[in-house]
Design a protein around this motif. Sequence first.
Motif, PDB file in Angstrom:
ATOM      1  N   LEU A 110      38.807  46.300  50.913  1.00  0.00           N
ATOM      2  CA  LEU A 110      38.498  47.692  51.224  1.00  0.00           C
ATOM      3  C   LEU A 110      38.329  47.893  52.729  1.00  0.00           C
ATOM      4  O   LEU A 110      37.835  47.009  53.426  1.00  0.00           O
ATOM      5  CB  LEU A 110      37.210  48.126  50.504  1.00  0.00           C
ATOM      6  N   SER A 111      38.755  49.054  53.217  1.00  0.00           N
ATOM      7  CA  SER A 111      38.582  49.396  54.636  1.00  0.00           C
ATOM      8  C   SER A 111      37.331  50.251  54.780  1.00  0.00           C
ATOM      9  O   SER A 111      37.378  51.479  54.700  1.00  0.00           O
ATOM     10  CB  SER A 111      39.813  50.143  55.158  1.00  0.00           C
ATOM     11  N   PHE A 112      36.199  49.599  54.980  1.00  0.00           N
ATOM     12  CA  PHE A 112      34.916  50.288  55.071  1.00  0.00           C
ATOM     13  C   PHE A 112      34.788  51.040  56.395  1.00  0.00           C
ATOM     14  O   PHE A 112      35.417  50.668  57.390  1.00  0.00           O
ATOM     15  CB  PHE A 112      33.772  49.281  54.953  1.00  0.00           C
ATOM     16  N   PRO A 113      33.948  52.076  56.434  1.00  0.00           N
ATOM     17  CA  PRO A 113      33.646  52.728  57.715  1.00  0.00           C
ATOM     18  C   PRO A 113      33.104  51.712  58.711  1.00  0.00           C
ATOM     19  O   PRO A 113      32.440  50.735  58.331  1.00  0.00           O
ATOM     20  CB  PRO A 113      32.579  53.771  57.338  1.00  0.00           C
ATOM     21  N   LYS A 114      33.404  51.927  59.976  1.00  0.00           N
ATOM     22  CA  LYS A 114      32.991  50.994  61.025  1.00  0.00           C
ATOM     23  C   LYS A 114      31.485  50.780  61.024  1.00  0.00           C
ATOM     24  O   LYS A 114      31.006  49.660  61.244  1.00  0.00           O
ATOM     25  CB  LYS A 114      33.442  51.542  62.382  1.00  0.00           C
ATOM     26  N   SER A 115      30.722  51.849  60.764  1.00  0.00           N
ATOM     27  CA  SER A 115      29.262  51.730  60.769  1.00  0.00           C
ATOM     28  C   SER A 115      28.768  50.762  59.704  1.00  0.00           C
ATOM     29  O   SER A 115      27.784  50.054  59.906  1.00  0.00           O
ATOM     30  CB  SER A 115      28.617  53.104  60.569  1.00  0.00           C
TER      31      SER A 115
ATOM     32  N   MET B  42      34.471  63.486  61.763  1.00  0.00           N
ATOM     33  CA  MET B  42      33.082  63.912  61.743  1.00  0.00           C
ATOM     34  C   MET B  42      32.118  62.778  62.095  1.00  0.00           C
ATOM     35  O   MET B  42      31.193  62.459  61.356  1.00  0.00           O
ATOM     36  CB  MET B  42      32.730  64.498  60.374  1.00  0.00           C
ATOM     37  N   LYS B  43      32.386  62.104  63.232  1.00  0.00           N
ATOM     38  CA  LYS B  43      31.529  61.033  63.746  1.00  0.00           C
ATOM     39  C   LYS B  43      31.575  59.759  62.911  1.00  0.00           C
ATOM     40  O   LYS B  43      30.801  58.839  63.137  1.00  0.00           O
ATOM     41  CB  LYS B  43      30.073  61.499  63.868  1.00  0.00           C
ATOM     42  N   MET B  44      32.457  59.711  61.930  1.00  0.00           N
ATOM     43  CA  MET B  44      32.572  58.502  61.113  1.00  0.00           C
ATOM     44  C   MET B  44      33.895  57.819  61.449  1.00  0.00           C
ATOM     45  O   MET B  44      34.961  58.368  61.203  1.00  0.00           O
ATOM     46  CB  MET B  44      32.509  58.830  59.625  1.00  0.00           C
ATOM     47  N   GLU B  45      33.814  56.639  62.022  1.00  0.00           N
ATOM     48  CA  GLU B  45      35.015  55.899  62.407  1.00  0.00           C
ATOM     49  C   GLU B  45      35.305  54.823  61.377  1.00  0.00           C
ATOM     50  O   GLU B  45      34.402  54.129  60.907  1.00  0.00           O
ATOM     51  CB  GLU B  45      34.830  55.272  63.785  1.00  0.00           C
ATOM     52  N   THR B  46      36.577  54.707  61.023  1.00  0.00           N
ATOM     53  CA  THR B  46      37.001  53.721  60.028  1.00  0.00           C
ATOM     54  C   THR B  46      38.145  52.899  60.598  1.00  0.00           C
ATOM     55  O   THR B  46      39.112  53.454  61.130  1.00  0.00           O
ATOM     56  CB  THR B  46      37.472  54.407  58.731  1.00  0.00           C
ATOM     57  N   LEU B  47      38.028  51.596  60.508  1.00  0.00           N
ATOM     58  CA  LEU B  47      39.083  50.695  60.960  1.00  0.00           C
ATOM     59  C   LEU B  47      39.809  50.162  59.728  1.00  0.00           C
ATOM     60  O   LEU B  47      39.245  49.412  58.946  1.00  0.00           O
ATOM     61  CB  LEU B  47      38.490  49.537  61.771  1.00  0.00           C
TER      62      LEU B  47
END
Length: 410
Positions: A152-157, A373-378
Amino acid sequence: AAAKAGADAVDAAMDAMSGMTSQPSLGALVASTAGGDLDTGMTLEEVSKVNEYWEECRGLYAPFESGQKSGSADVYIHEMPGGQYTNLLYQSSQLGLTGQWSAVKESYAVANSLLGDIIKVTPSSKVVGDMAQFLVANNLTEQEVIDQAETLSFPKSVIEYFQGYLGIPPFGFPEPLRSRVVKGQTIPGTNKSCFSGRPGADMPPMDLAAEKKKLEEKWGPGSPNDSHNHVIRNVDVMSHAMYPAVYDEYMEHLTEFGQLNYVDTRTFLTGMKVGQELTVTLEPGKQLVVKLIGVGEPNEDGIVNIQFELNGQPRMAHIKDKSVGGEVKARSKVLKDVVGSVGAPMPGVVLETKVNMGDKVKHGDPLVSLSAMKMETLVSAPCDGTVKNIEVTAGDQIEAGDLIVEIDES
């Protein structure tokens, strides 16, 4: 009740800002305790005078209200902090999750459980919120997240939380989820996948003078991005140190439009109406009088002609209306049964493509960076192989499930 239970201090809000997900009314507390053992020492008249300012201020920012009409007792179930509740409500709607707010709240409790029932304050509460929206957008259950964590590609946070960027939770990280999430991940500048203690303990002292010099070379007077002779101050250095991406975005805006603090809040937020006259004070004795005369219709390229007067002289400007012009490209969708078909886990904007056609990649290698919206995903490679197709470029707006990269496993 809090005072009788032994509380030394209680948090309250001005009446105009109180209630629902905010703190209780300060005016109500002052009035109800007046003359008793818990008298605050303030008068309702004094509080009311201050509250009048905040009533007017809240009216200016009304366009940004969440639309929430009442409180809800389900906070005892999902345990979402009040300040995050309204922010997440708005963020979810912008991520295309409108109508799924109940699901987001339920997933918040699930995300909290997956992350180890952590103490939720900024920034740890953001991690839980990002995970909750990720679960809803991808229709994942708690067990599916644990079982599929390595692909899974989780949010960076979320990834950085499990790497220990926020520190080590008092009860440790939940396993085996943590090990699966950080598999193949490394902390930049190191060969470690996780911090072993407080991250700040391993950081070298920041050379503030050197950082200031870098900012001056990039944004200061005489630089290639000279932002209207913007002098780099200590506050610029600290802002960039804490929020480098946000600071750069602000400076890019400043470079394009100049200082906008001369414009009053209401006009800045809502714009001018045809026929409206606006007085802008640049400095004592120096004023500009702007009057909006007319706004044309956008042409096929989305360009709108704006007619206005500046100190009585007619002027015209040509503005790009980003909401019109150009055809929307229909994007291919990910093939769910094909491992090498990599799709967007969330809607958002492409920040950067990390690979090129023909590149050899291994499982876990970064492919594309997305932001919403301030959520970065790699987005990472789900398998080993060769990149045979890249469907996106920086700046593209994409939806969840859109195909972004294809990997040939052979």
